[in-house]
Design a protein around this motif. Structure first.
Motif, mmCIF file in Angstrom:
data_model
loop_
_atom_site.group_PDB
_atom_site.id
_atom_site.type_symbol
_atom_site.label_atom_id
_atom_site.label_comp_id
_atom_site.label_asym_id
_atom_site.label_seq_id
_atom_site.Cartn_x
_atom_site.Cartn_y
_atom_site.Cartn_z
ATOM 1 N N TRP A 104 48.563 37.125 38.465
ATOM 2 C CA TRP A 104 49.526 37.843 37.636
ATOM 3 C C TRP A 104 49.467 37.375 36.194
ATOM 4 C CZ3 TRP A 104 52.922 41.790 38.640
ATOM 5 C CH2 TRP A 104 53.012 42.195 39.981
ATOM 6 N N GLY A 142 49.302 42.940 37.950
ATOM 7 C CA GLY A 142 49.180 42.233 39.214
ATOM 8 C C GLY A 142 47.794 42.358 39.793
ATOM 9 N N ASN A 143 47.699 42.243 41.121
ATOM 10 C CA ASN A 143 46.407 42.233 41.808
ATOM 11 C C ASN A 143 45.613 43.522 41.585
ATOM 12 O OD1 ASN A 143 47.348 39.844 42.786
ATOM 13 N ND2 ASN A 143 47.824 40.595 44.824
ATOM 14 N N ASP A 148 52.537 46.553 38.222
ATOM 15 C CA ASP A 148 53.162 46.598 39.532
ATOM 16 C C ASP A 148 54.572 46.034 39.449
ATOM 17 O OD1 ASP A 148 50.768 47.490 40.691
ATOM 18 O OD2 ASP A 148 50.038 45.423 40.901
ATOM 19 N N PRO A 149 55.416 46.337 40.445
ATOM 20 C CA PRO A 149 56.703 45.640 40.511
ATOM 21 C C PRO A 149 56.474 44.130 40.607
ATOM 22 C CG PRO A 149 56.661 47.505 42.024
ATOM 23 C CD PRO A 149 55.264 47.348 41.503
ATOM 24 N N ILE A 150 57.199 43.375 39.817
ATOM 25 C CA ILE A 150 56.977 41.924 39.753
ATOM 26 C C ILE A 150 57.716 41.256 40.907
ATOM 27 C CG2 ILE A 150 57.122 39.880 38.294
ATOM 28 C CD1 ILE A 150 57.452 41.749 35.904
ATOM 29 N N PRO A 151 57.023 40.495 41.758
ATOM 30 C CA PRO A 151 57.708 39.811 42.860
ATOM 31 C C PRO A 151 58.635 38.716 42.333
ATOM 32 C CG PRO A 151 55.395 39.152 42.757
ATOM 33 C CD PRO A 151 55.566 40.268 41.771
ATOM 34 N N ASP A 152 59.619 38.364 43.157
ATOM 35 C CA ASP A 152 60.638 37.403 42.730
ATOM 36 C C ASP A 152 60.040 36.057 42.359
ATOM 37 O OD1 ASP A 152 62.614 39.253 43.016
ATOM 38 O OD2 ASP A 152 63.275 38.573 44.991
ATOM 39 N N TRP A 153 59.015 35.607 43.083
ATOM 40 C CA TRP A 153 58.465 34.277 42.799
ATOM 41 C C TRP A 153 57.756 34.241 41.446
ATOM 42 C CZ3 TRP A 153 53.189 33.522 42.268
ATOM 43 C CH2 TRP A 153 52.350 34.559 42.739
ATOM 44 N N VAL A 154 57.206 35.388 41.020
ATOM 45 C CA VAL A 154 56.600 35.456 39.686
ATOM 46 C C VAL A 154 57.701 35.500 38.627
ATOM 47 C CG1 VAL A 154 55.169 36.828 38.137
ATOM 48 C CG2 VAL A 154 54.509 36.562 40.534
#
Length: 215
Positions: A104, A142-143, A148-154
């Protein structure tokens, strides 16, 4: 930037900010006290804004602070006395621009008072957080190589990097509880503290004027 707050302008600031939300009070203090243009004050990252508020507070009321807080260990009320120099503001550790983690890359900017104003009416914390992310994240790949929607951990890493880039947003001072000897770094909200002092000082001035008028 020089503070030019006379008793008259102090009362004027108090009157203008009395019914205003905290974000507007902080901006008004910088406009009146440090002669900043309102657009400049609104565009300051929160930590830089608060560092300027701390400078203004020292010029107005001195560098000694007396406040009360609660020990997080035993719950007792504690009188906290410290100098401005005791407030810990770390140097920025990362550039205020982007976060790269795994596959990311997130490009962002630091939140400002204008951003806080924009999310003030959000119905809950989650909505406010989403609104702030939408305003301050400029791009995210993202990948897939697309946005892309950003995941919480990012997002957690982005928020951590924002804090490291603008450390004045979390002013802290060291405390030791006299009752249980627990020690911790307490958060200090300079905007709220300065407003409480302006409020008290302005009301004292108005009472003095009333007393003189009656005499």
């Amino acid at each position: 930037m020089n503070a030019r707050v006379t008793p008259g302008t102090l009362v004027d600031l108090w009157d203008r900010a009395l019914d205003a939300p905290p974000v507007e009070r902080a901006i008004d203090a910088l406009v009146v006290g440090l002669d900043l243009e309102r657009t400049v004050a609104e565009a300051l990252p929160i930590g830089r804004r608060d560092e300027q508020l701390l400078r203004l507070r020292v010029r107005l009321f001195g560098d000694r602070f007396d406040t009360v807080t609660t020990c997080p260990s035993c719950g007792e009320l504690i009188e906290a006395k410290f100098d401005a120099g005791n407030l810990r503001i770390d140097e920025p550790e990362v550039p205020a621009s982007s976060t790269e983690v795994d596959d990311w890359e997130v490009v962002w900017r630091l939140p400002t008072s204008a951003d806080l104003r924009a999310i003030a009416d959000c119905p809950d914390v989650d909505a406010a957080r989403a609104g702030l992310v939408e305003r301050t994240v400029l791009d995210a790949l993202g990948n897939s190589g697309e946005r892309d929607p950003i995941p919480d951990w990012v997002l957690a890493r982005v928020i951590e990097d924002m804090g490291r880039a603008d450390p004045g947003a979390e002013m802290r001072f060291e405390l030791v509880c006299p009752w249980c000897e627990h020690s911790w770094n307490a958060l200090f909200d300079i905007a709220e503290f300065l407003w409480s002092e302006i409020d008290s000082a302005a009301q004292r001035l108005l009472e003095d004027v009333g007393t003189l008028a009656a005499a």
